[in-house]
Design a protein around this motif. Structure first.
Motif, PDB file in Angstrom:
ATOM      1  N   MET A  31       0.836  -1.176   0.000  1.00  0.00           N
ATOM      2  CA  MET A  31       0.000   0.000   0.000  1.00  0.00           C
ATOM      3  C   MET A  31       0.881   1.241   0.000  1.00  0.00           C
ATOM      4  O   MET A  31       2.035   1.185   0.417  1.00  0.00           O
ATOM      5  N   TYR A  32       0.307   2.324  -0.468  1.00  0.00           N
ATOM      6  CA  TYR A  32       0.957   3.627  -0.401  1.00  0.00           C
ATOM      7  C   TYR A  32       0.122   4.510   0.503  1.00  0.00           C
ATOM      8  O   TYR A  32      -1.116   4.380   0.569  1.00  0.00           O
ATOM      9  N   LEU A  33       0.785   5.424   1.193  1.00  0.00           N
ATOM     10  CA  LEU A  33       0.125   6.261   2.193  1.00  0.00           C
ATOM     11  C   LEU A  33       0.743   7.643   2.187  1.00  0.00           C
ATOM     12  O   LEU A  33       1.973   7.790   2.128  1.00  0.00           O
ATOM     13  N   LYS A  34      -0.113   8.655   2.238  1.00  0.00           N
ATOM     14  CA  LYS A  34       0.362  10.026   2.390  1.00  0.00           C
ATOM     15  C   LYS A  34      -0.648  10.769   3.251  1.00  0.00           C
ATOM     16  O   LYS A  34      -1.849  10.641   3.054  1.00  0.00           O
ATOM     17  N   VAL A  35      -0.136  11.538   4.200  1.00  0.00           N
ATOM     18  CA  VAL A  35      -0.993  12.364   5.037  1.00  0.00           C
ATOM     19  C   VAL A  35      -0.797  13.811   4.609  1.00  0.00           C
ATOM     20  O   VAL A  35       0.312  14.351   4.687  1.00  0.00           O
ATOM     21  N   HIS A  36      -1.864  14.415   4.115  1.00  0.00           N
ATOM     22  CA  HIS A  36      -1.847  15.810   3.688  1.00  0.00           C
ATOM     23  C   HIS A  36      -2.276  16.659   4.881  1.00  0.00           C
ATOM     24  O   HIS A  36      -3.383  16.489   5.393  1.00  0.00           O
ATOM     25  N   ARG A  37      -1.407  17.545   5.329  1.00  0.00           N
ATOM     26  CA  ARG A  37      -1.726  18.444   6.443  1.00  0.00           C
ATOM     27  C   ARG A  37      -2.058  19.814   5.868  1.00  0.00           C
ATOM     28  O   ARG A  37      -1.222  20.415   5.185  1.00  0.00           O
ATOM     29  N   VAL A  94      -5.833  15.124   5.663  1.00  0.00           N
ATOM     30  CA  VAL A  94      -6.494  14.130   4.823  1.00  0.00           C
ATOM     31  C   VAL A  94      -5.511  12.977   4.642  1.00  0.00           C
ATOM     32  O   VAL A  94      -4.381  13.184   4.214  1.00  0.00           O
ATOM     33  N   VAL A  95      -5.946  11.775   4.989  1.00  0.00           N
ATOM     34  CA  VAL A  95      -5.142  10.576   4.783  1.00  0.00           C
ATOM     35  C   VAL A  95      -5.515   9.998   3.426  1.00  0.00           C
ATOM     36  O   VAL A  95      -6.693   9.770   3.139  1.00  0.00           O
ATOM     37  N   ALA A  96      -4.512   9.795   2.581  1.00  0.00           N
ATOM     38  CA  ALA A  96      -4.725   9.177   1.274  1.00  0.00           C
ATOM     39  C   ALA A  96      -3.984   7.843   1.267  1.00  0.00           C
ATOM     40  O   ALA A  96      -2.811   7.785   1.641  1.00  0.00           O
ATOM     41  N   ALA A  97      -4.669   6.782   0.877  1.00  0.00           N
ATOM     42  CA  ALA A  97      -4.041   5.458   0.832  1.00  0.00           C
ATOM     43  C   ALA A  97      -4.595   4.669  -0.351  1.00  0.00           C
ATOM     44  O   ALA A  97      -5.786   4.763  -0.663  1.00  0.00           O
ATOM     45  N   CYS A  98      -3.715   3.897  -0.979  1.00  0.00           N
ATOM     46  CA  CYS A  98      -4.143   3.058  -2.100  1.00  0.00           C
ATOM     47  C   CYS A  98      -3.368   1.755  -2.081  1.00  0.00           C
ATOM     48  O   CYS A  98      -2.290   1.663  -1.496  1.00  0.00           O
ATOM     49  N   ASP A  99      -3.916   0.750  -2.739  1.00  0.00           N
ATOM     50  CA  ASP A  99      -3.210  -0.516  -2.923  1.00  0.00           C
ATOM     51  C   ASP A  99      -2.029  -0.279  -3.863  1.00  0.00           C
ATOM     52  O   ASP A  99      -2.116   0.509  -4.810  1.00  0.00           O
ATOM     53  N   ALA A 100      -0.927  -0.955  -3.596  1.00  0.00           N
ATOM     54  CA  ALA A 100       0.321  -0.729  -4.334  1.00  0.00           C
ATOM     55  C   ALA A 100       0.176  -0.938  -5.838  1.00  0.00           C
ATOM     56  O   ALA A 100       0.731  -0.170  -6.630  1.00  0.00           O
ATOM     57  N   GLY A 136       1.522   9.262  -7.174  1.00  0.00           N
ATOM     58  CA  GLY A 136       2.304   9.431  -5.961  1.00  0.00           C
ATOM     59  C   GLY A 136       2.164  10.821  -5.370  1.00  0.00           C
ATOM     60  O   GLY A 136       2.345  11.009  -4.167  1.00  0.00           O
ATOM     61  N   GLY A 137       1.828  11.795  -6.193  1.00  0.00           N
ATOM     62  CA  GLY A 137       1.628  13.148  -5.695  1.00  0.00           C
ATOM     63  C   GLY A 137       0.519  13.219  -4.658  1.00  0.00           C
ATOM     64  O   GLY A 137       0.599  13.994  -3.710  1.00  0.00           O
ATOM     65  N   PHE A 138      -0.503  12.400  -4.823  1.00  0.00           N
ATOM     66  CA  PHE A 138      -1.608  12.391  -3.861  1.00  0.00           C
ATOM     67  C   PHE A 138      -1.509  11.229  -2.881  1.00  0.00           C
ATOM     68  O   PHE A 138      -1.709  11.399  -1.685  1.00  0.00           O
ATOM     69  N   TYR A 139      -1.208  10.034  -3.371  1.00  0.00           N
ATOM     70  CA  TYR A 139      -1.221   8.837  -2.527  1.00  0.00           C
ATOM     71  C   TYR A 139       0.136   8.500  -1.916  1.00  0.00           C
ATOM     72  O   TYR A 139       0.252   7.549  -1.146  1.00  0.00           O
ATOM     73  N   GLU A 167       6.110   6.382  -1.002  1.00  0.00           N
ATOM     74  CA  GLU A 167       6.741   5.370  -0.157  1.00  0.00           C
ATOM     75  C   GLU A 167       5.710   4.304   0.208  1.00  0.00           C
ATOM     76  O   GLU A 167       4.593   4.633   0.602  1.00  0.00           O
ATOM     77  N   ARG A 168       6.112   3.065   0.103  1.00  0.00           N
ATOM     78  CA  ARG A 168       5.207   1.986   0.507  1.00  0.00           C
ATOM     79  C   ARG A 168       5.005   2.011   2.012  1.00  0.00           C
ATOM     80  O   ARG A 168       5.911   2.373   2.762  1.00  0.00           O
ATOM     81  N   ALA A 169       3.825   1.607   2.426  1.00  0.00           N
ATOM     82  CA  ALA A 169       3.476   1.580   3.847  1.00  0.00           C
ATOM     83  C   ALA A 169       2.898   0.213   4.183  1.00  0.00           C
ATOM     84  O   ALA A 169       2.190  -0.388   3.372  1.00  0.00           O
ATOM     85  N   GLY A 170       3.186  -0.256   5.365  1.00  0.00           N
ATOM     86  CA  GLY A 170       2.636  -1.516   5.826  1.00  0.00           C
ATOM     87  C   GLY A 170       1.232  -1.345   6.368  1.00  0.00           C
ATOM     88  O   GLY A 170       0.761  -0.222   6.596  1.00  0.00           O
ATOM     89  N   GLU A 171       0.575  -2.460   6.587  1.00  0.00           N
ATOM     90  CA  GLU A 171      -0.799  -2.435   7.080  1.00  0.00           C
ATOM     91  C   GLU A 171      -0.914  -1.669   8.401  1.00  0.00           C
ATOM     92  O   GLU A 171      -1.864  -0.915   8.596  1.00  0.00           O
ATOM     93  N   GLU A 172       0.041  -1.853   9.299  1.00  0.00           N
ATOM     94  CA  GLU A 172      -0.031  -1.164  10.594  1.00  0.00           C
ATOM     95  C   GLU A 172       0.108   0.347  10.435  1.00  0.00           C
ATOM     96  O   GLU A 172      -0.539   1.109  11.156  1.00  0.00           O
TER      97      GLU A 172
END
Length: 97
Positions: free
Chosen positions: A1-7, A14-20, A38-41, A44-49
């Protein structure tokens, strides 16, 4: 998964997450087109936790993909019937007011 937190100053985050496997894909369903970048989501890959932790404290979230949506459903953040399908990919937005 990919994860980005937009502050966003004054508006929270806003937390954005998608399947890799969806990264850099364009999904089309009728008149709806979503470009997963990647600009939004994130890039860097992120783990489930990591995704679980970000979603647990999220004021708002934008999630797409079978795994990340299933995680949000398992956490009780969204119901399966509240998700929309873009082709065969589930998508949900979560807002806490």
């Amino acid at each position: 998964m990919y994860l980005k937190v937009h502050r966003i100053p004054g508006a929270g985050e806003v937390v954005a997450a998608c399947d890799a496997e969806l990264m850099d894909a364009t999904l089309i369903h009728g008149d709806v087109e979503i470009c997963i970048t990647g600009g939004f989501y994130g890039t860097e890959r992120a783990g489930e936790e990591d995704v679980r932790g970000a979603l647990a404290g999220a004021e708002n979230a934008n999630i797409i993909g079978r795994r990340v949506v299933a995680l949000a459903v398992a956490m009780g953040l969204v119901a399966e019937n509240e998700c929309i399908m873009i082709g065969d990919v589930p998508h949900a937005q979560i807002f806490r007011i």
